[in-house]
Design a protein around this motif. Structure first.
Motif, PDB file in Angstrom:
ATOM      1  N   HIS A  96      12.023  20.546 -10.934  1.00  0.00           N
ATOM      2  CA  HIS A  96      12.980  19.448 -10.997  1.00  0.00           C
ATOM      3  C   HIS A  96      12.389  18.116 -10.538  1.00  0.00           C
ATOM      4  O   HIS A  96      12.675  17.069 -11.131  1.00  0.00           O
ATOM      5  CB  HIS A  96      14.202  19.797 -10.139  1.00  0.00           C
ATOM      6  CG  HIS A  96      15.242  18.726 -10.102  1.00  0.00           C
ATOM      7  ND1 HIS A  96      16.012  18.382 -11.192  1.00  0.00           N
ATOM      8  CD2 HIS A  96      15.627  17.884  -9.096  1.00  0.00           C
ATOM      9  CE1 HIS A  96      16.840  17.412 -10.862  1.00  0.00           C
ATOM     10  NE2 HIS A  96      16.625  17.092  -9.597  1.00  0.00           N
ATOM     11  N   SER A 109      24.680  17.685 -13.007  1.00  0.00           N
ATOM     12  CA  SER A 109      24.019  17.697 -11.705  1.00  0.00           C
ATOM     13  C   SER A 109      24.829  16.932 -10.667  1.00  0.00           C
ATOM     14  O   SER A 109      24.810  17.268  -9.478  1.00  0.00           O
ATOM     15  CB  SER A 109      22.609  17.124 -11.819  1.00  0.00           C
ATOM     16  OG  SER A 109      22.625  15.814 -12.337  1.00  0.00           O
ATOM     17  N   GLY A 124      21.581  13.808  -8.180  1.00  0.00           N
ATOM     18  CA  GLY A 124      21.466  14.956  -9.069  1.00  0.00           C
ATOM     19  C   GLY A 124      20.351  14.814 -10.077  1.00  0.00           C
ATOM     20  O   GLY A 124      19.720  15.799 -10.472  1.00  0.00           O
ATOM     21  N   ARG A 162      23.092  15.768 -18.477  1.00  0.00           N
ATOM     22  CA  ARG A 162      22.384  16.263 -17.292  1.00  0.00           C
ATOM     23  C   ARG A 162      22.889  15.577 -16.034  1.00  0.00           C
ATOM     24  O   ARG A 162      23.125  16.227 -15.005  1.00  0.00           O
ATOM     25  CB  ARG A 162      20.886  16.027 -17.441  1.00  0.00           C
ATOM     26  CG  ARG A 162      20.088  16.488 -16.223  1.00  0.00           C
ATOM     27  CD  ARG A 162      18.629  16.055 -16.288  1.00  0.00           C
ATOM     28  NE  ARG A 162      17.935  16.369 -15.058  1.00  0.00           N
ATOM     29  CZ  ARG A 162      16.740  15.914 -14.740  1.00  0.00           C
ATOM     30  NH1 ARG A 162      16.079  15.136 -15.577  1.00  0.00           N
ATOM     31  NH2 ARG A 162      16.183  16.242 -13.590  1.00  0.00           N
TER      32      ARG A 162
END
Length: 410
Positions: A124, A29, A77, A25
């Motif tokens: 998010h 990101s 991110g 991830r």
């Protein structure tokens, strides 16, 4: 100057959340963040320089200097604006004009993320920890984490009045102490505080307002949840010879009883929380005697941004003001009307005065760095507070934030 934090075990033991995010991830990101940053430099008056000498954006624009681009991108991110703040704390980036960079970002806050991605924001970003809700059980701990750092620390960058809120400058030559007295006196005047007034102050600070009100002949009851501030406020009151007129109490505002001719509260509403606004104003109305007035000073933000961010956990809340929340002018008016028989009778905006106040605090903070270190605060803490002061100044410089005095009456 960079700060070697990502691999320093001593620093990571104290600041564990500054470990660089790793994994799939973070990698995916991070690539998106890198593209986003390069896109922003094409649209905003912002330049970004990289370790290899590459500079994106206009060479005349304010510059963000990336020391560790990969770590910066991974943090942002993974954790959004919290990651942005943590990346500064960790030394991933810096700027020769930190306030300038943050002012550009604040002025374009709604344009930083493309609209299709902005719609996914709630999926998010982190939500508020339950332990930081401003219930009566949690609020004292929230307050202590900021205001009980030490009176000596705050004394290094505040002026002699130890006033930690926006000053009101009457001219370019005003010093900070005079401007703080002008702010306090205006609030006391608008609340009708004079000899014989029974005054409640919600949020004592270090006691300067209570002292000036008592010097007018008022009988002051001031409440705080900061043990450090209560000690200092009592000392200030005693030094002024006003202990017979001022009572400083460690007490949640919701527990106040009695009847008062005036209520004053300076930048306390920011520690109340969105879900407790009605309780705050309800308390003011409950204790305000017939014919009395309340005067509050509040930091505000645009209503649409307040609605968009009220459930978002921010860097400021995580590291500076746990449980903090900035209302809008509209939210203040609606809460007053909904929860009380009071109404907002006057509004006075003074946002540019806060930008000037914060600049002076920030300059004093930088001058006091050796003394701050001597108190036991490390370089990461110093960078955290530098970012907080610069971030706040930028908010008022850009007009994204405002501060105002509001008079309430029946």
């Amino acid at each position: 100057m960079t700060v070697e934090i990502p691999t320093n075990p001593v620093v990571l033991q104290r600041w564990p959340d500054l470990a660089v995010p790793r994994g799939l991830r973070a990698g995916v990101s991070a690539r998106a963040v890198d593209l986003l940053v390069r896109r922003l430099t094409r649209r905003l008056p912002l330049a970004v320089s990289y370790p290899d000498g590459t500079v994106t954006g206009s060479p005349t624009a304010v510059r963000l200097v990336l020391h560790r681009p990969d770590d910066f991108a991974a943090r942002v991110g993974t954790a959004g604006l919290i990651g942005f703040g943590e990346s500064y704390m960790a030394g991933d980036w810096d700027s020769p004009d930190l306030v300038g960079v943050l002012t550009v970002l604040a002025a374009h806050i709604t344009d930083l993320v493309p609209r299709p991605l902005a719609g996914l924001r709630r999926l998010h970003v982190a939500g508020h920890p339950a332990a930081e809700r401003n219930s009566e059980d949690n609020t004292r701990d929230n307050i202590a984490r900021h205001y009980d750092l030490s009176n000596e620390f705050f004394g290094l960058f505040l002026d002699a009045t130890m006033t930690y809120s926006a000053a009101l400058f009457t001219g370019p030559a005003d010093d900070l102490a005079a401007a703080q007295h002008a702010k306090i006196d205006r609030l006391l005047d608008r609340a009708g505080v004079r000899s014989g007034t029974r005054l409640l102050e919600i949020g004592t600070g270090w006691g300067e307002l209570a002292v000036r009100a008592a010097a007018r002949g008022a009988d002051v009851h001031t409440v705080t949840l900061s043990a450090e501030q209560r000690v200092a406020a009592r000392e200030r009151v005693a030094a002024a010879g006003l202990t017979d007129r001022v009572r400083v109490e460690l007490l949640d505002y919701r527990q106040v009883s009695g009847s008062y001719d005036a209520v004053v509260s300076v930048e306390m509403i920011e520690a109340v929380g969105y879900e407790y606004l009605d309780s705050y104003f309800g308390t003011i109305a409950r204790v305000l005697a017939p014919g009395g007035r309340a005067a509050i000073q509040a930091i505000t933000m645009p209503h649409d941004r307040m609605l968009a961010t009220r459930h978002t956990y921010t860097w400021i809340q995580k590291y500076i003001f746990p449980g903090g929340f900035l209302p809008s002018v509209r939210a203040i008016g609606e809460s007053v009307t909904r929860s009380t028989d009071l109404r907002v009778r006057e509004e006075f905006s003074m946002g540019p005065h806060y930008a000037r106040t914060l600049r002076l605090w920030r300059e004093r903070f930088e001058e006091a760095r050796p003394e701050i270190a001597a108190l036991g605060f490390d370089e990461t803490f110093a960078r955290m507070w530098r970012l907080y002061l610069a971030y706040s100044e930028a908010g008022f410089r850009s007009g994204y934030l405002d501060v105002g005095q509001f008079v309430l009456g029946r």
